[in-house]
Design an enzyme around this catalytic site. Sequence first.
Site: not given
Ligand SMILES: *Cc1c(COP(=O)(O)O)cnc(C)c1O
Length: 398
Positions: A75, A155, A204-205, A241, A329
């Site tokens: 992200g 978030n 993805g995560h 890649t 944090c």
């Molecule tokens: C977690 C998050 C990101 C960052 O995504 P990553 O895959 O961890 O780099 C960006 N924006 C929001 C709103 C998120 O919650």
Amino acid sequence: MSEEKRLIYLDNAATTKTNPKVVEAMLPYFTEFYGNPSSVYEFSGISKKAVTDARETIATSIGAKTQEIYFTAGGSEADNWALKATAEAYSQKGRHIITSKIEHHAILHTCEYLEKQGYEVTYLDVDENGVVKLDELKKAIRPDTILISIMFANNEIGTIEPIREIGEIAKEHGILFHTDAVQAYGHVPINVDELHIDMMSASGHKINGPKGIGFLYIRTGVKIRSFVHGGAQERKRRAGTENVPGIVGLGKAAELAAANMEERAKKEQELRDYLIERVLAQVPYTRVNGHRTNRLPNNCNFAFQFIEGESLLIMLDMAGICGSSGSACTSGSLDPSHVLLAIGLPHEIAHGSLRLTLSEENTIEEMDYVAGEIKRIVERLRSMSPLYEDFVKHGAKK
Ligand SMILES: *Cc1c(COP(=O)(O)O)cnc(C)c1O
């Protein structure tokens, strides 16, 4: 951690457990079908097809075309790309960008970087629920505005933004609209055409997929510079890649998320509302941060007066509960979160905040346990707080 200690994971906004079905889908692409998708022989065609299939699955999930999906390393990369590359490509038209005060740092810090490069950024206020003020957005638009970037859902406090309205405003003015949908994608329905989204970041995560893989949706016709220079991958816009197992995992996670979205949201929302009600009923001087109904189905965010969120987190951890506080944090700083300050919380209340983000695997029984532990710990922390003592003696009578 001792064996009998229970683990209640309530930090799904930070990351999620990778679905075993996702891992299963990924595994063959490490040791069996390890070919480079760019090679010409038949063997590598298997990897190439896997990447194409995942791209198609993801495109379908947001109503996009296959060639509008670009894989990234998550992200943050997608956010960086969307902002930096459009800023560069549209600098002839103007150098003004509009975003909000409650964006993720992947957006905010990129905006700060762009300001150093000579761009101007307007950071929109939000109301007390964390909703971007549309009249302020309209007022902020200038002839040199090139991009509006507003997150789909926050978030920290879970508030879902009026994305369709923002998209319409952007479209009316001929301004590009990017949304950081990392928290929303896979959790709420998204159609990029209906919402007038030109670019969208996802990861993805956050959807039970692997870490280090995500995508940027870029609408056909949007001028955007390549982000990583090198080979011709991702239509020459993002070299390197392909992370084939990661892409396969992301595709599988997207498919699974779409398949039971409604049912999962319903279950999470029931757990969320149950936990919120229990906590509000059991712990006085508590508020819920974020929009009460227009929020992510799995997000609870509380502010408890007279306590420190950090202490609460540590004691919840001892009780086997993983949550997150309203302090930044990650940076090791104890400043309250920019999001909680933006919704108007005073510092001392923002400091007593707790974010719990659920998954469909949680149970009502766990919510009872969590509410009970919060009550016990908050009472204990307040009993040690001179502020609380003072409040009980004098303030409560007011
Ligand atoms: C977690 C998050 C990101 C960052 O995504 P990553 O895959 O961890 O780099 C960006 N924006 C929001 C709103 C998120 O919650």
